[in-house]
Design a protein around this motif. Sequence first.
Motif, short mmCIF file in Angstrom:
data_model
loop_
_atom_site.label_atom_id
_atom_site.label_comp_id
_atom_site.label_asym_id
_atom_site.label_seq_id
_atom_site.Cartn_x
_atom_site.Cartn_y
_atom_site.Cartn_z
N LEU A 1 60.25 -30.09 -6.23
CA LEU A 1 59.32 -29.65 -5.18
C LEU A 1 58.03 -29.06 -5.74
N ALA A 2 58.10 -28.43 -6.90
CA ALA A 2 56.87 -27.85 -7.49
C ALA A 2 55.84 -28.96 -7.71
N ARG A 3 56.31 -30.13 -8.12
CA ARG A 3 55.39 -31.25 -8.34
C ARG A 3 55.04 -31.93 -7.01
N VAL A 4 56.02 -32.03 -6.13
CA VAL A 4 55.80 -32.66 -4.82
C VAL A 4 54.67 -31.95 -4.06
N TRP A 5 54.73 -30.63 -4.00
CA TRP A 5 53.74 -29.90 -3.21
C TRP A 5 52.32 -30.07 -3.76
N LYS A 6 52.19 -30.16 -5.09
CA LYS A 6 50.85 -30.37 -5.66
C LYS A 6 50.32 -31.76 -5.31
N ALA A 7 51.22 -32.74 -5.32
CA ALA A 7 50.81 -34.11 -4.95
C ALA A 7 50.50 -34.19 -3.46
N GLU A 8 51.25 -33.46 -2.65
CA GLU A 8 50.97 -33.41 -1.21
C GLU A 8 49.57 -32.81 -0.98
N ARG A 9 49.27 -31.74 -1.71
CA ARG A 9 47.96 -31.10 -1.56
C ARG A 9 46.84 -32.06 -1.92
N PHE A 10 46.99 -32.76 -3.03
CA PHE A 10 45.95 -33.69 -3.46
C PHE A 10 45.77 -34.84 -2.45
N SER A 11 46.88 -35.42 -2.00
CA SER A 11 46.81 -36.55 -1.06
C SER A 11 46.19 -36.12 0.26
N TRP A 12 46.56 -34.93 0.72
CA TRP A 12 46.02 -34.39 1.96
C TRP A 12 44.52 -34.13 1.82
N SER A 13 44.11 -33.53 0.68
CA SER A 13 42.69 -33.17 0.53
C SER A 13 41.82 -34.42 0.38
N LEU A 14 42.33 -35.44 -0.32
CA LEU A 14 41.55 -36.68 -0.46
C LEU A 14 41.48 -37.42 0.88
N THR A 15 42.54 -37.35 1.66
CA THR A 15 42.55 -37.96 3.00
C THR A 15 41.51 -37.25 3.88
N ARG A 16 41.51 -35.93 3.80
CA ARG A 16 40.57 -35.11 4.58
C ARG A 16 39.11 -35.43 4.21
N LEU A 17 38.89 -35.63 2.92
CA LEU A 17 37.55 -35.86 2.41
C LEU A 17 37.00 -37.24 2.79
N MET A 18 37.88 -38.25 2.80
CA MET A 18 37.39 -39.63 2.90
C MET A 18 37.51 -40.25 4.29
N HIS A 19 38.14 -39.55 5.24
CA HIS A 19 38.29 -40.09 6.60
C HIS A 19 37.48 -39.29 7.60
N ARG A 20 37.07 -39.96 8.69
CA ARG A 20 36.43 -39.26 9.81
C ARG A 20 37.55 -38.97 10.82
N PHE A 21 37.85 -37.70 11.02
CA PHE A 21 38.88 -37.34 11.99
C PHE A 21 38.27 -37.29 13.39
N PRO A 22 39.01 -37.79 14.41
CA PRO A 22 38.44 -37.84 15.76
C PRO A 22 37.98 -36.46 16.26
N GLU A 23 38.67 -35.39 15.83
CA GLU A 23 38.31 -34.05 16.33
C GLU A 23 37.13 -33.45 15.58
N ASP A 24 36.68 -34.10 14.51
CA ASP A 24 35.59 -33.53 13.71
C ASP A 24 34.25 -33.61 14.42
N GLY A 25 33.48 -32.57 14.24
CA GLY A 25 32.12 -32.54 14.78
C GLY A 25 31.11 -32.57 13.64
N PRO A 26 29.83 -32.26 13.94
CA PRO A 26 28.78 -32.29 12.92
C PRO A 26 29.05 -31.36 11.74
N PHE A 27 29.69 -30.20 11.99
CA PHE A 27 29.97 -29.26 10.91
C PHE A 27 30.92 -29.87 9.88
N GLU A 28 32.05 -30.44 10.38
CA GLU A 28 33.05 -31.02 9.47
C GLU A 28 32.43 -32.15 8.65
#
Length: 390
Positions: free
Chosen positions: A333-360
């Motif tokens: 799990l120590a390794r899993v959580w770090k990989a989850e964090r990275f995958s989540w942050s890269l997803t957040r960075l590279m996708h336009r989320f429908p709820e996002d506005g000009p600030f995001e």
Amino acid sequence: MGMTQVCIIGAGPAGLLLGHLLRAEGIDCIVLERQTPDYVLGRIRAGVLERVTVELMERLGLNARLKAEGLVHDGFNLADGERLIRIDIAKLTGGHVVVYGQTELTKDLMDACGERGLEVVYGAADVALHEIESDTPYVTYSKDGREHRVDARIIVGCDGYHGPSRQAIPASAGQSYEREYPFGWLGILADVPPCNHELIYANHERGFALASMRSETRSRYYVDVPLTEKIEDWPDERVWDELAIRLGPDAAAHITRGPALEKSIAPLRSFVFAPMRHGSLLLCGDSAHIVPPTGAKGLNLAASDVHYAASALTAFLKRGDADAVAGYSDKALARVWKAERFSWSLTRLMHRFPEDGPFERAMQVAELDYIAGSVAAQTSIAENYVGLPV
């Protein structure tokens, strides 16, 4: 009724990899798989391998084809509509990743089962786990109209998100952490040369796109689409047109179009079930966690789980070290959580989320701009992408 030391449920790459590692240590095991070998090989999945996955295949001596056909990548690219930001993995970390399809890796593991004495039962239906809180767990399944039972000392669930293994753990004994994303990845596989010799992850106002490959002659591309989209509404031409827009003019100029060998829409989710052990049951891979494919971590996380599980089971079954099995979940799990964090942050960075506005959106632009000019930011991305140590 069969007796074995370890009963592995699921003959995807995780189950087969674990089976081969245990057999190499002289440990008895059997692998049960619901589907046929052809079905398992028909699943189109990941293609970017970290060091841990490559090293396990090397350790088993099953890496001949991987060595001959795998494409060594020293970097990858983030595109923000204006430019390509190259992340130089080799220079920043001294490492690299290898592009080699999960299907090919699974085939290498499958082909070696006979000579390595790894027993795999395909077409095992209605698999059920029993007495997992005891030292004498067993598994039942039906095949060819007959009921079968396998008694084991340890059961390992490598049977994916929907398999019976995790479901066998009482709800009160674990916790699920989950984030579902409001889009899916529409993927197209085609026998055409890739548009770039390295992967391109693109953040475009129309949405995300990824240019990837399985070989010099087979390409894998993705665009994100709302979950309400239907594959029938995406003929090949529409997919190619959309890719050309989102990947930008430079990449578009090098895209070779061709008929789809496979086309599908995969939902995205982040999911972790903890702990990854309950009594005499261990969970590996997708049965315990799912990552969005953005970070190329799914298969590699399964491989690191298998690495930890194989060493824990070897210590326990050959040397009587019960602490090794007890420590498996925390280690994995120590390794899993770090990989989850990275995958989540890269997803957040590279996708336009429908709820996002000009600030995001402004935050994404600022983040990409920071990455483009910062060796520290690029190093952090490269270190996670190439794979954290196991």
